[in-house]
Design a protein around this motif. Structure first.
Motif, PDB file in Angstrom:
ATOM      1  N   THR A 108       0.849  -1.196   0.000  1.00 16.72           N
ATOM      2  CA  THR A 108       0.000   0.000   0.000  1.00 16.72           C
ATOM      3  C   THR A 108       0.876   1.234   0.000  1.00 16.72           C
ATOM      4  OG1 THR A 108      -1.723  -1.161   1.245  1.00 16.72           O
ATOM      5  CG2 THR A 108      -1.840   1.246   1.156  1.00 16.72           C
ATOM      6  N   LEU A 109       0.654   2.077  -0.982  1.00 18.56           N
ATOM      7  CA  LEU A 109       1.394   3.329  -1.097  1.00 18.56           C
ATOM      8  C   LEU A 109       0.550   4.460  -0.531  1.00 18.56           C
ATOM      9  CD1 LEU A 109       3.371   4.607  -4.152  1.00 18.56           C
ATOM     10  CD2 LEU A 109       1.606   6.025  -3.158  1.00 18.56           C
ATOM     11  N   SER A 110       1.199   5.373   0.165  1.00 18.91           N
ATOM     12  CA  SER A 110       0.507   6.556   0.653  1.00 18.91           C
ATOM     13  C   SER A 110       1.485   7.716   0.691  1.00 18.91           C
ATOM     14  CB  SER A 110      -0.086   6.313   2.048  1.00 18.91           C
ATOM     15  OG  SER A 110       0.932   6.005   2.974  1.00 18.91           O
ATOM     16  N   ARG A 111       0.956   8.902   0.742  1.00 17.26           N
ATOM     17  CA  ARG A 111       1.807  10.083   0.836  1.00 17.26           C
ATOM     18  C   ARG A 111       1.199  11.061   1.826  1.00 17.26           C
ATOM     19  NH1 ARG A 111       2.378  12.687  -4.901  1.00 17.26           N
ATOM     20  NH2 ARG A 111       3.453  14.314  -3.689  1.00 17.26           N
ATOM     21  N   ASP A 112       2.089  11.731   2.555  1.00 15.49           N
ATOM     22  CA  ASP A 112       1.683  12.769   3.495  1.00 15.49           C
ATOM     23  C   ASP A 112       2.336  14.056   3.008  1.00 15.49           C
ATOM     24  OD1 ASP A 112       1.305  14.539   5.598  1.00 15.49           O
ATOM     25  OD2 ASP A 112       1.536  12.987   7.122  1.00 15.49           O
ATOM     26  N   ASN A 113       1.584  14.852   2.303  1.00 16.12           N
ATOM     27  CA  ASN A 113       2.150  16.066   1.721  1.00 16.12           C
ATOM     28  C   ASN A 113       2.542  17.093   2.788  1.00 16.12           C
ATOM     29  OD1 ASN A 113       1.958  15.027  -0.841  1.00 16.12           O
ATOM     30  ND2 ASN A 113       0.097  16.141  -1.374  1.00 16.12           N
ATOM     31  N   ALA A 114       1.921  17.030   3.937  1.00 17.74           N
ATOM     32  CA  ALA A 114       2.289  17.946   5.017  1.00 17.74           C
ATOM     33  C   ALA A 114       3.666  17.611   5.572  1.00 17.74           C
ATOM     34  CB  ALA A 114       1.245  17.888   6.117  1.00 17.74           C
ATOM     35  N   LYS A 115       4.044  16.332   5.479  1.00 13.72           N
ATOM     36  CA  LYS A 115       5.343  15.890   5.987  1.00 13.72           C
ATOM     37  C   LYS A 115       6.356  15.653   4.867  1.00 13.72           C
ATOM     38  CE  LYS A 115       3.507  13.675  10.150  1.00 13.72           C
ATOM     39  NZ  LYS A 115       3.421  12.421  10.937  1.00 13.72           N
ATOM     40  N   ASN A 116       5.955  15.935   3.629  1.00 12.17           N
ATOM     41  CA  ASN A 116       6.853  15.722   2.482  1.00 12.17           C
ATOM     42  C   ASN A 116       7.389  14.287   2.442  1.00 12.17           C
ATOM     43  OD1 ASN A 116       6.435  18.392   1.926  1.00 12.17           O
ATOM     44  ND2 ASN A 116       8.593  18.979   1.932  1.00 12.17           N
ATOM     45  N   THR A 117       6.522  13.330   2.687  1.00  9.33           N
ATOM     46  CA  THR A 117       6.969  11.947   2.795  1.00  9.33           C
ATOM     47  C   THR A 117       6.036  11.012   2.027  1.00  9.33           C
ATOM     48  OG1 THR A 117       7.914  12.396   4.966  1.00  9.33           O
ATOM     49  CG2 THR A 117       7.623  10.095   4.366  1.00  9.33           C
ATOM     50  N   LEU A 118       6.674  10.063   1.352  1.00  6.82           N
ATOM     51  CA  LEU A 118       5.988   8.994   0.639  1.00  6.82           C
ATOM     52  C   LEU A 118       6.253   7.692   1.375  1.00  6.82           C
ATOM     53  CD1 LEU A 118       4.537   8.290  -2.164  1.00  6.82           C
ATOM     54  CD2 LEU A 118       6.848   7.656  -2.927  1.00  6.82           C
ATOM     55  N   TYR A 119       5.239   6.837   1.480  1.00  8.87           N
ATOM     56  CA  TYR A 119       5.383   5.586   2.209  1.00  8.87           C
ATOM     57  C   TYR A 119       5.030   4.399   1.311  1.00  8.87           C
ATOM     58  CZ  TYR A 119       5.041   8.771   6.194  1.00  8.87           C
ATOM     59  OH  TYR A 119       5.236   9.793   7.080  1.00  8.87           O
ATOM     60  N   LEU A 120       5.609   3.251   1.651  1.00 11.21           N
ATOM     61  CA  LEU A 120       5.214   2.004   1.011  1.00 11.21           C
ATOM     62  C   LEU A 120       5.121   0.943   2.103  1.00 11.21           C
ATOM     63  CD1 LEU A 120       4.575   0.670  -1.752  1.00 11.21           C
ATOM     64  CD2 LEU A 120       6.941  -0.154  -1.744  1.00 11.21           C
ATOM     65  N   GLN A 121       3.901   0.582   2.451  1.00 16.29           N
ATOM     66  CA  GLN A 121       3.671  -0.481   3.414  1.00 16.29           C
ATOM     67  C   GLN A 121       3.674  -1.805   2.667  1.00 16.29           C
ATOM     68  OE1 GLN A 121       3.294  -0.390   6.862  1.00 16.29           O
ATOM     69  NE2 GLN A 121       3.351  -2.630   6.683  1.00 16.29           N
ATOM     70  N   MET A 122       4.571  -2.700   3.059  1.00 16.04           N
ATOM     71  CA  MET A 122       4.732  -3.976   2.361  1.00 16.04           C
ATOM     72  C   MET A 122       4.394  -5.112   3.320  1.00 16.04           C
ATOM     73  SD  MET A 122       8.226  -3.209   0.211  1.00 16.04           S
ATOM     74  CE  MET A 122       9.275  -3.301   1.658  1.00 16.04           C
ATOM     75  N   ASN A 123       3.343  -5.836   3.008  1.00 13.43           N
ATOM     76  CA  ASN A 123       2.897  -6.966   3.821  1.00 13.43           C
ATOM     77  C   ASN A 123       3.037  -8.268   3.038  1.00 13.43           C
ATOM     78  OD1 ASN A 123       2.117  -5.121   5.845  1.00 13.43           O
ATOM     79  ND2 ASN A 123       0.066  -4.923   4.973  1.00 13.43           N
ATOM     80  N   SER A 124       2.986  -9.370   3.758  1.00 12.69           N
ATOM     81  CA  SER A 124       3.058 -10.699   3.131  1.00 12.69           C
ATOM     82  C   SER A 124       4.235 -10.788   2.166  1.00 12.69           C
ATOM     83  CB  SER A 124       1.747 -11.011   2.393  1.00 12.69           C
ATOM     84  OG  SER A 124       0.650 -10.946   3.271  1.00 12.69           O
ATOM     85  N   LEU A 125       5.381 -10.360   2.628  1.00 13.67           N
ATOM     86  CA  LEU A 125       6.557 -10.307   1.762  1.00 13.67           C
ATOM     87  C   LEU A 125       7.001 -11.694   1.330  1.00 13.67           C
ATOM     88  CD1 LEU A 125       8.404  -7.425   3.564  1.00 13.67           C
ATOM     89  CD2 LEU A 125       7.870  -7.476   1.122  1.00 13.67           C
ATOM     90  N   LYS A 126       7.523 -11.736   0.111  1.00 18.08           N
ATOM     91  CA  LYS A 126       7.990 -12.981  -0.488  1.00 18.08           C
ATOM     92  C   LYS A 126       9.476 -12.833  -0.855  1.00 18.08           C
ATOM     93  CE  LYS A 126       3.501 -13.459  -2.800  1.00 18.08           C
ATOM     94  NZ  LYS A 126       2.830 -13.600  -4.121  1.00 18.08           N
ATOM     95  N   PRO A 127      10.195 -13.946  -0.973  1.00 18.03           N
ATOM     96  CA  PRO A 127      11.597 -13.843  -1.410  1.00 18.03           C
ATOM     97  C   PRO A 127      11.747 -13.106  -2.750  1.00 18.03           C
ATOM     98  CG  PRO A 127      11.187 -16.001  -0.494  1.00 18.03           C
ATOM     99  CD  PRO A 127       9.849 -15.303  -0.540  1.00 18.03           C
ATOM    100  N   ASP A 128      10.774 -13.216  -3.631  1.00 17.96           N
ATOM    101  CA  ASP A 128      10.833 -12.512  -4.913  1.00 17.96           C
ATOM    102  C   ASP A 128      10.752 -10.997  -4.766  1.00 17.96           C
ATOM    103  OD1 ASP A 128       9.039 -14.932  -7.021  1.00 17.96           O
ATOM    104  OD2 ASP A 128      11.106 -14.840  -6.303  1.00 17.96           O
TER     105      ASP A 128
END
Length: 125
Positions: free
Chosen positions: A69-89
């Motif tokens: 899930t990607l999200s951005r907080d323009n007030a904090k000048n920050t972009l996020y990427l929440q990564m769940n169920s990670l795989k070796p690939d």
């Protein structure tokens, strides 16, 4: 111009989670379309996720849809990427990118003008 610094990478077991952050410095972060890309050894850089100026529109590659899930907080000048169920690939260096040329979602590397230095994500099986 904008400078991008990624953080949050690391080593995680398969099935685990990580949250990547991309801190932007410079002017008018809210006027940049943003994206995440990744590059595994011996492979080309590939699209992961992207967001429009406001974050109201997003796009994901088929390989991560439903897990990241990607999200951005323009007030904090920050972009996020929440990564769940990670795989070796998912193991790769992850890069964030920015472009002021477009306001909508941008999924191709050639359309981005600014790149961070990358953060390593390693998923063990």
């Amino acid at each position: 111009q904008v400078q991008l610094v990624e953080s949050g990478g690391g080593l995680v077991q398969a099935g685990g989670s990580l949250r990547l952050s991309c801190a932007a410095s410079g002017r008018a972060f809210s006027r940049y379309a943003m994206g995440w890309f990744r590059q595994a050894p011996g492979k080309e850089r590939e699209f992961v996720a992207a967001a429009s100026w406001t974050g109201g529109s997003t796009s994901y590659s088929d390989s991560v849809k439903g897990r990241f899930t990607l999200s951005r907080d323009n007030a904090k000048n920050t972009l996020y990427l929440q990564m769940n169920s990670l795989k070796p690939d998912d193991t790769a260096v992850y890069y964030c990118a920015a472009t002021a040329r477009y306001g909508g979602v941008v999924t191709t590397t050639r359309e981005y003008d600014y790149w961070g230095q990358g953060t390593q994500v390693t998923v063990s099986s």
